[in-house]
Enzyme design. Structure first.
Site, PDB file in Angstrom:
ATOM      1  N   LYS A  79       0.849  -1.208   0.000  1.00 20.33           N
ATOM      2  CA  LYS A  79       0.000   0.000   0.000  1.00 20.33           C
ATOM      3  C   LYS A  79       0.875   1.244   0.000  1.00 20.33           C
ATOM      4  O   LYS A  79       1.916   1.283   0.665  1.00 20.33           O
ATOM      5  CB  LYS A  79      -0.927  -0.032   1.222  1.00 20.33           C
ATOM      6  CG  LYS A  79      -1.985   1.061   1.226  1.00 20.33           C
ATOM      7  CD  LYS A  79      -2.937   0.909   2.411  1.00 20.33           C
ATOM      8  CE  LYS A  79      -4.006   1.992   2.434  1.00 20.33           C
ATOM      9  NZ  LYS A  79      -4.922   1.866   3.589  1.00 20.33           N
TER      10      LYS A  79
ATOM     11  N   SER B 229      -9.903   2.133   2.725  1.00 20.82           N
ATOM     12  CA  SER B 229      -8.981   2.814   1.843  1.00 20.82           C
ATOM     13  C   SER B 229      -7.995   1.897   1.122  1.00 20.82           C
ATOM     14  O   SER B 229      -7.390   2.322   0.148  1.00 20.82           O
ATOM     15  CB  SER B 229      -8.197   3.843   2.653  1.00 20.82           C
ATOM     16  OG  SER B 229      -7.365   3.213   3.609  1.00 20.82           O
TER      17      SER B 229
ATOM     18  N   SER C 139     -10.103  -0.241   6.922  1.00 23.87           N
ATOM     19  CA  SER C 139      -9.523  -0.141   5.577  1.00 23.87           C
ATOM     20  C   SER C 139      -8.870  -1.401   5.016  1.00 23.87           C
ATOM     21  O   SER C 139      -8.554  -1.444   3.829  1.00 23.87           O
ATOM     22  CB  SER C 139      -8.500   0.979   5.539  1.00 23.87           C
ATOM     23  OG  SER C 139      -9.171   2.197   5.360  1.00 23.87           O
TER      24      SER C 139
END
Ligand code: GLN
Length: 445
Positions: A52, A127, A151
């Protein structure tokens, strides 16, 4: 690694999961790894992973999907990235996300949208939308995400993959760009439970660079995948199957609970009475911490710098142009909640509610081994559906944020489909008992 890049080349134009690719360095690394004798290879050796984009990687641009970090090349790697290296994994690139991890649909990325591989018109969740979509599309078998209020788990549920938010302190946050430091955790997203357990084992553990990482021994999670859950005590909170949870999601989750009974677990309904205050408390606490954490992006130290005549103007212009709307909304909300006249009414109150929520979990865990329920109230919504309505998007986090407020671990695993879209089952465990969660999750596979 080669296969991962081939798949990314073929699909990522439509999926949009990847931001930076590390192709040359990764292929060279993979070629060198080919020379290592089999006896010296661990279970994750040579396997490709996507990271990420809020986890810093030396030599690979790290942007948090924000314009304000454009061109930022970190001078060190996060502890988790070092640990991946030690395990012999190959970082093939950085994956898309909501700007600074704020969002639930990945639509707040300043770079590009991510599409749900099950239906390109739908959101992958957020997210960590890029992390979940990359795994669901078969671009890479492993990714790392981060979870502040859901997330990892919510995108895992929307994309039909396995995502674990470990206990707060289980995984080092050193090198994770902070959103809300008291809630953030890094965790693995994978196609199945075994892969997930292996990856958590590789990244977990105390770290001298993160004083909130816990000095608690990391067991072998894989050894706990016995398939045997006879006698296990499972709690189902009534609040998690109440109004707001769609009939389709409820049906799949109830079927999963029946399966647990068939496998020999005992199941009771319990109550987490303060759950209804969790969203309000979460958005106050996380925004307050974010307003403080994001003050470091001033145009001087990292990435983007706006043209300006003087220093004050440089700060103002850089932040005005560099941050997107959602990030600004959170900074304003957080700054307001922490202000002298409002602190007692908002921030302090939210912290008190947080304690009550934690006590709800403590009480249930005195008697039960795990808590089970849906990960999200609905399956993936349509892209663009809630663009002007942040409150509706926030409401989607109702079942995931209490877990972060309490600090306990939880996983989302696929448990069937509703109208051809995956449904996520959430399994919540006691502090540092990720092993028990994996054992229950594995019993379904
Ligand atoms: N959707 C939540 C938010 O927008 C959770 C974000 C996260 O876990 N990073 O804050």
């Amino acid at each position: 690694t080669k296969e991962a890049y081939a798949r990314i080349d073929a699909l990522d134009g439509e999926v949009g999961a990847f931001l930076a690719l590390n192709k040359e360095a990764a292929e060279q690394e993979a070629a060198e790894k080919d020379q290592v004798p089999f006896e010296e290879r661990g279970p994750l050796f040579g396997l490709p992973i996507g990271v990420k984009d809020n986890i810093v990687t030396e030599g690979i641009e790290t942007t948090c999907a924000s314009k304000i970090l454009e061109g930022f090349n970190p001078i060190y790697s996060a502890t988790v990235v070092e640990k991946l290296r030690e395990a012999g994994m190959v970082t093939v690139g950085k994956v898309n996300m909501d700007e600074f991890a704020m969002g639930s649909a990945n639509e707040n990325s300043a770079i590009k949208k991510v599409h749900n591989p099950w239906d390109f018109d739908r959101a992958p969740g957020g997210s960590s939308g890029g992390s979940a979509a990359a795994v669901a599309a078969g671009e890479v078998p492993f990714t790392l995400g981060s979870d502040t209020g859901g997330s990892i788990r919510q995108p895992a549920a929307f994309c039909g993959v396995v995502g674990m938010k470990p206990t707060y302190g289980r995984v080092s946050r050193y090198g994770l760009v902070a959103f809300a430091s008291s809630l953030d955790q890094i965790g693995p997203i994978t196609r199945n439970v075994r892969d997930n357990a292996l990856l958590l084992e590789a990244i977990a553990g105390v770290d001298e660079h993160d004083s909130t990482s816990a000095n608690v021994e990391v067991p072998s999670y894989v050894d706990q995948l016995t398939g045997d859950i006879k006698g296990l005590k499972v709690a189902v909170p009534q609040e998690y199957l109440a109004e707001g949870v769609s009939e389709g999601v409820k049906a799949q989750v109830l079927a999963a609970i029946e399966k647990l009974k068939e496998l020999g677990a005992t199941v009771d309904t319990v109550s987490l009475p303060h759950s209804k205050y969790a969203l309000a408390a979460y958005y106050i606490i996380s925004s307050s911490e974010a307003s403080s954490n994001l003050s470091r992006f001033d145009g001087i130290r990292y990435g983007f710098r706006a043209e300006a005549d003087n220093l004050e103007d440089l700060y103002l212009q850089t932040r005005a142009q560099g941050f997107g709307d959602e990030v600004k909304r959170r900074i304003m909300l957080g700054t307001y909640s922490l202000s002298a006249g409002t602190y007692d009414a908002y921030y302090k109150k939210a912290q008190q509610v947080r304690t009550l929520i934690k006590q709800d979990f403590d009480k249930v865990f005195e008697e039960y081994d795990v808590i089970v329920g849906p990960t999200t109230p609905t399956t993936a919504f349509k892209l663009g559906e809630n663009l002007d309505d942040p409150m509706t998007v926030y409401a989607n986090d109702i079942l995931t944020v209490p877990i972060n407020l309490a600090g306990v671990p939880a996983i989302s695993i696929p448990c069937g489909f509703d109208n051809n879209m995956p449904v996520g089952l959430q399994i919540i465990g006691k502090y540092f008992e990720e092993g028990t969660i994996y054992r229950v999750a594995d019993a379904f596979e």
